[in-house]
Motif scaffolding. Structure first.
Motif, PDB file in Angstrom:
ATOM      1  N   TYR A 115       0.832  -1.208   0.000  1.00  0.00           N
ATOM      2  CA  TYR A 115       0.000   0.000   0.000  1.00  0.00           C
ATOM      3  C   TYR A 115       0.867   1.258   0.000  1.00  0.00           C
ATOM      4  O   TYR A 115       0.615   2.194  -0.762  1.00  0.00           O
TER       5      TYR A 115
ATOM      6  N   SER B  76       0.256   1.868  -4.081  1.00  0.00           N
ATOM      7  CA  SER B  76      -1.169   2.202  -4.166  1.00  0.00           C
ATOM      8  C   SER B  76      -1.376   3.516  -4.924  1.00  0.00           C
ATOM      9  O   SER B  76      -0.492   4.375  -4.988  1.00  0.00           O
ATOM     10  N   LYS B  77      -2.574   3.656  -5.489  1.00  0.00           N
ATOM     11  CA  LYS B  77      -2.950   4.904  -6.151  1.00  0.00           C
ATOM     12  C   LYS B  77      -2.920   6.072  -5.174  1.00  0.00           C
ATOM     13  O   LYS B  77      -2.558   7.189  -5.531  1.00  0.00           O
ATOM     14  N   ASP B  78      -3.317   5.795  -3.925  1.00  0.00           N
ATOM     15  CA  ASP B  78      -3.380   6.859  -2.928  1.00  0.00           C
ATOM     16  C   ASP B  78      -2.027   7.504  -2.700  1.00  0.00           C
ATOM     17  O   ASP B  78      -1.943   8.691  -2.361  1.00  0.00           O
TER      18      ASP B  78
ATOM     19  N   LYS C 214      -0.621   3.302 -11.143  1.00  0.00           N
ATOM     20  CA  LYS C 214      -2.025   3.307 -10.750  1.00  0.00           C
ATOM     21  C   LYS C 214      -2.751   2.145 -11.422  1.00  0.00           C
ATOM     22  O   LYS C 214      -2.819   2.083 -12.651  1.00  0.00           O
ATOM     23  N   ASN C 215      -3.257   1.236 -10.599  1.00  0.00           N
ATOM     24  CA  ASN C 215      -4.007   0.101 -11.098  1.00  0.00           C
ATOM     25  C   ASN C 215      -5.228  -0.081 -10.212  1.00  0.00           C
ATOM     26  O   ASN C 215      -5.093  -0.316  -9.004  1.00  0.00           O
ATOM     27  N   ASP C 216      -6.412   0.032 -10.809  1.00  0.00           N
ATOM     28  CA  ASP C 216      -7.650  -0.003 -10.016  1.00  0.00           C
ATOM     29  C   ASP C 216      -7.849  -1.349  -9.328  1.00  0.00           C
ATOM     30  O   ASP C 216      -8.306  -1.404  -8.184  1.00  0.00           O
ATOM     31  N   ALA C 217      -7.532  -2.444 -10.028  1.00  0.00           N
ATOM     32  CA  ALA C 217      -7.705  -3.766  -9.426  1.00  0.00           C
ATOM     33  C   ALA C 217      -6.771  -3.944  -8.234  1.00  0.00           C
ATOM     34  O   ALA C 217      -7.165  -4.488  -7.188  1.00  0.00           O
TER      35      ALA C 217
ATOM     36  N   GLN D  72      -5.561  -1.508  -6.417  1.00  0.00           N
ATOM     37  CA  GLN D  72      -6.033  -0.608  -5.364  1.00  0.00           C
ATOM     38  C   GLN D  72      -7.145  -1.249  -4.543  1.00  0.00           C
ATOM     39  O   GLN D  72      -7.142  -1.191  -3.315  1.00  0.00           O
ATOM     40  N   GLU D  73      -8.076  -1.897  -5.211  1.00  0.00           N
ATOM     41  CA  GLU D  73      -9.188  -2.521  -4.500  1.00  0.00           C
ATOM     42  C   GLU D  73      -8.694  -3.680  -3.632  1.00  0.00           C
ATOM     43  O   GLU D  73      -9.170  -3.862  -2.495  1.00  0.00           O
TER      44      GLU D  73
ATOM     45  N   ASP E 238       2.270  -5.822 -14.420  1.00  0.00           N
ATOM     46  CA  ASP E 238       2.406  -4.428 -14.852  1.00  0.00           C
ATOM     47  C   ASP E 238       3.842  -3.931 -14.797  1.00  0.00           C
ATOM     48  O   ASP E 238       4.189  -2.970 -15.487  1.00  0.00           O
TER      49      ASP E 238
END
Length: 348
Positions: free
Chosen positions: A252, A256-258, A271-274, A276-277, A305
């Motif tokens: 994280y 993480s995207k954050d 940044k990867n949405d999957a 991140q979730e 990635d």
């Protein structure tokens, strides 16, 4: 604490075995024994942390007895220490990772084929063998193998210069518009014991497959951090030591995207949405077995990635005078001197 305001970070308080006596920024921190410590009176009256930038000077100070413990020892100095009857080496498997982050928001690093090519171009095993002196293992994941949920089923990027050239030709048939910029830290860290040598080896490997690289390797530590956390790099050398033994503290914090916002701890700006979730799910989940599966999947996404080139996981290594008693390195690089003591050294 509130009275300290912005100086809070330089005015520590607490109830530990030692108390702060003095702090000269950039030079030394002096602690004194806390005779009222609830866990018992420490054997040492004082503990002094000194900042000695030059590695040669640090080792000379240890050899002549001016200091008792030395961290960030250069790998090539370890055999010399082992041969000295007045010195010894302490080793502990570390919980860290040293890596090259590729700035995924800057062309051509936003093309996964380029990131794959860079991974295939770098001979990590050779770097570890030649520049870490047996004190490290080549990395394939952002998590160290000493941490639970480490996914050992993931296939590492094999060293394959021809595959790297083919991927670059496919992604950039006209070659690079300009050289990539590799930021190399100028001071050693637990995950990069000799960062300049590692950085130059990486530059050499990349140029062998026609990836042109310029290096920046002379920045002061804070200036360096400001640059890479601000995204000025194409390739940035950095690492992480666990604050606590949980995969969230690596994945994280670093991916993480954050944390891809400047100043970023995710210096790949990946940044990867999957992913991140999954990372948020891992924070919410309390079942250990479920968390293991979450973080194993997260490592698979990161491998696919390829925002990093994971380089090495390094042992926590400390050189010491032979008269240091009851000292043990900690995998999180914490320094515990509560039970440490010194015996009298024999006269020369």
């Amino acid at each position: 604490m509130l009275e300290s305001g912005d100086d809070f970070g330089t005015k520590p308080v607490g109830t530990g075995p030692f108390k702060l006596l003095s702090w000269a920024a950039g030079d030394r921190i002096v602690l004194e024994r806390n005779d009222d410590y609830w866990g018992g009176r420490p054997p040492l009256k004082n503990v002094v942390f000194r900042s000695i930038p030059e590695s040669v000077t640090r080792l000379l100070e240890l050899e002549r007895g001016a200091i008792h413990l030395l961290e960030f020892i250069e790998p090539q100095s370890v055999p010399k220490v082992r041969q000295n009857p007045e010195l010894r080496i302490y080793e502990e498997e570390g919980m860290n990772v040293g890596y090259i982050a590729m700035n995924t928001q800057r062309p051509p690093m936003n093309d996964p084929r380029v990131r794959y090519a860079i991974n295939h171009a770098i001979d990590k095993q050779k770097i570890v063998d030649k520049l870490y002196g047996g004190l490290a293992a080549a990395a394939k994941n952002p998590l160290p193998p000493t941490l639970w949920s480490y996914n050992d089923d993931i296939e590492p990027f094999e060293y394959d210069p021809e595959k790297a050239r083919a991927l670059i030709q496919e992604a950039l048939p006209n070659g690079f518009a300009e050289p990539l910029t590799l930021y190399i830290m100028s001071n050693p860290r637990p995950y990069f014991l000799d960062p300049k040598s590692v950085g130059l080896a990486i530059q050499s490997d990349l140029e062998k497959v026609d990836i042109p690289v310029n290096t920046i390797d002379n920045l002061e530590w804070q200036t360096y951090l400001d640059a890479v956390l601000g995204g000025e790099h194409d390739l940035g050398m950095l690492g992480w030591i666990a604050d606590y033994p949980d995969p969230d503290n690596f994945l994280y914090v670093l991916l993480s995207k954050d944390n891809a916002k400047k100043p970023a701890s995710n210096i790949a700006f990946y940044k990867n949405d999957a992913l991140q979730e999954l990372l948020l799910e891992g924070q919410r989940e309390s079942n250990q077995e479920k968390r293991v599966e979450i973080y194993r999947k997260a490592q698979e996404i990161v491998r696919k990635d390829a925002p990093w080139v994971p380089i090495a996981h390094v042992k926590d290594v400390v050189a010491a005078r032979a008269n240091v008693v009851n000292y043990k390195p900690h995998p999180l690089t914490w320094k515990h001197f509560w039970r440490t003591s010194l015996t009298a050294e024999a006269a020369p």
